[in-house]
Design a protein around this motif. Structure first.
Motif, PDB file in Angstrom:
ATOM      1  N   ARG A  21      33.799  42.768  44.693  1.00  6.82           N
ATOM      2  CA  ARG A  21      33.644  41.761  43.628  1.00  6.82           C
ATOM      3  C   ARG A  21      34.789  41.865  42.630  1.00  6.82           C
ATOM      4  O   ARG A  21      35.331  40.865  42.171  1.00  6.82           O
ATOM      5  CB  ARG A  21      32.295  41.960  42.929  1.00  6.82           C
ATOM      6  N   TRP A  22      35.152  43.081  42.289  1.00  5.46           N
ATOM      7  CA  TRP A  22      36.253  43.318  41.352  1.00  5.46           C
ATOM      8  C   TRP A  22      37.557  42.753  41.909  1.00  5.46           C
ATOM      9  O   TRP A  22      38.272  42.022  41.233  1.00  5.46           O
ATOM     10  CB  TRP A  22      36.368  44.823  41.086  1.00  5.46           C
ATOM     11  N   GLU A  23      37.864  43.116  43.151  1.00  7.51           N
ATOM     12  CA  GLU A  23      39.140  42.720  43.759  1.00  7.51           C
ATOM     13  C   GLU A  23      39.210  41.234  44.104  1.00  7.51           C
ATOM     14  O   GLU A  23      40.246  40.610  43.937  1.00  7.51           O
ATOM     15  CB  GLU A  23      39.387  43.533  45.028  1.00  7.51           C
ATOM     16  N   LEU A  26      36.952  39.102  40.099  1.00  6.79           N
ATOM     17  CA  LEU A  26      37.300  39.392  38.708  1.00  6.79           C
ATOM     18  C   LEU A  26      38.800  39.363  38.455  1.00  6.79           C
ATOM     19  O   LEU A  26      39.262  38.714  37.512  1.00  6.79           O
ATOM     20  CB  LEU A  26      36.732  40.738  38.267  1.00  6.79           C
ATOM     21  N   TYR A  31      39.596  37.345  35.159  1.00  4.41           N
ATOM     22  CA  TYR A  31      40.583  37.919  34.241  1.00  4.41           C
ATOM     23  C   TYR A  31      41.879  37.111  34.175  1.00  4.41           C
ATOM     24  O   TYR A  31      42.625  37.219  33.229  1.00  4.41           O
ATOM     25  CB  TYR A  31      40.915  39.353  34.629  1.00  4.41           C
ATOM     26  N   PHE A  42      39.424  49.447  37.713  1.00  3.42           N
ATOM     27  CA  PHE A  42      38.044  49.765  38.055  1.00  3.42           C
ATOM     28  C   PHE A  42      38.041  51.189  38.583  1.00  3.42           C
ATOM     29  O   PHE A  42      38.658  51.472  39.614  1.00  3.42           O
ATOM     30  CB  PHE A  42      37.537  48.772  39.102  1.00  3.42           C
ATOM     31  N   ARG A  51      30.753  54.298  37.195  1.00  2.00           N
ATOM     32  CA  ARG A  51      31.900  53.404  37.292  1.00  2.00           C
ATOM     33  C   ARG A  51      32.390  53.099  35.882  1.00  2.00           C
ATOM     34  O   ARG A  51      31.595  53.051  34.941  1.00  2.00           O
ATOM     35  CB  ARG A  51      31.528  52.085  37.992  1.00  2.00           C
ATOM     36  N   ALA A  53      34.980  50.311  33.928  1.00  2.99           N
ATOM     37  CA  ALA A  53      35.909  49.184  33.893  1.00  2.99           C
ATOM     38  C   ALA A  53      36.780  49.414  32.656  1.00  2.99           C
ATOM     39  O   ALA A  53      36.270  49.515  31.546  1.00  2.99           O
ATOM     40  CB  ALA A  53      35.163  47.868  33.784  1.00  2.99           C
ATOM     41  N   ILE A  75      31.039  38.841  33.006  1.00  4.28           N
ATOM     42  CA  ILE A  75      31.249  39.929  33.964  1.00  4.28           C
ATOM     43  C   ILE A  75      30.008  40.816  34.029  1.00  4.28           C
ATOM     44  O   ILE A  75      29.560  41.209  35.112  1.00  4.28           O
ATOM     45  CB  ILE A  75      32.510  40.733  33.597  1.00  4.28           C
TER      46      ILE A  75
END
Length: 107
Positions: A21-23, A26, A31, A42, A51, A53, A75
């Motif tokens: 999800r981050w890669e 986000l 972002y 992350f 974790r 952020a 987020i």
């Protein structure tokens, strides 16, 4: 510079999904529109579910603008199903007092 650290614990079954999800969302989407965002990382505990952020902002004004626009709340909501015990992140902001970058060729 302002650095925001948001700490939370991921459910074991969502460890890989959180990184994806981050890669995939986000970084390129959420972002991408943030003015004044310098860096986003992350981080994961090598021995547990924690974790972090970490975001670095050019100024307090840039960080506060992202807060007002609801980017950071969005987020939090996107990751909500992944939080261990349903506990959302604990966020803190810091002022960068000093830093130096070291880069050496690695072979």
């Amino acid at each position: 510079m302002i650095i925001r650290l948001s700490r939370w614990n991921v459910l074991p079954e969502h460890e890989e999904a959180a990184v994806a999800r981050w890669e995939e969302h986000l970084l390129p989407v959420t972002y991408a529109g943030c003015q004044g965002l310098v860096e986003a990382s992350f981080l994961g505990d090598t021995e547990g579910p924690e974790r972090i952020a970490a975001t670095t902002w050019q100024s307090l004004e840039a960080y506060e603008r992202a807060l007002r626009q609801g980017v950071l709340a969005q987020i939090t909501d996107e990751f909500r199903p992944m939080y261990l015990h349903g506990r959302p992140p604990q966020a803190r902001t810091y002022t960068r007092l000093a830093s130096r970058h070291y880069l050496k060729d690695v072979q």
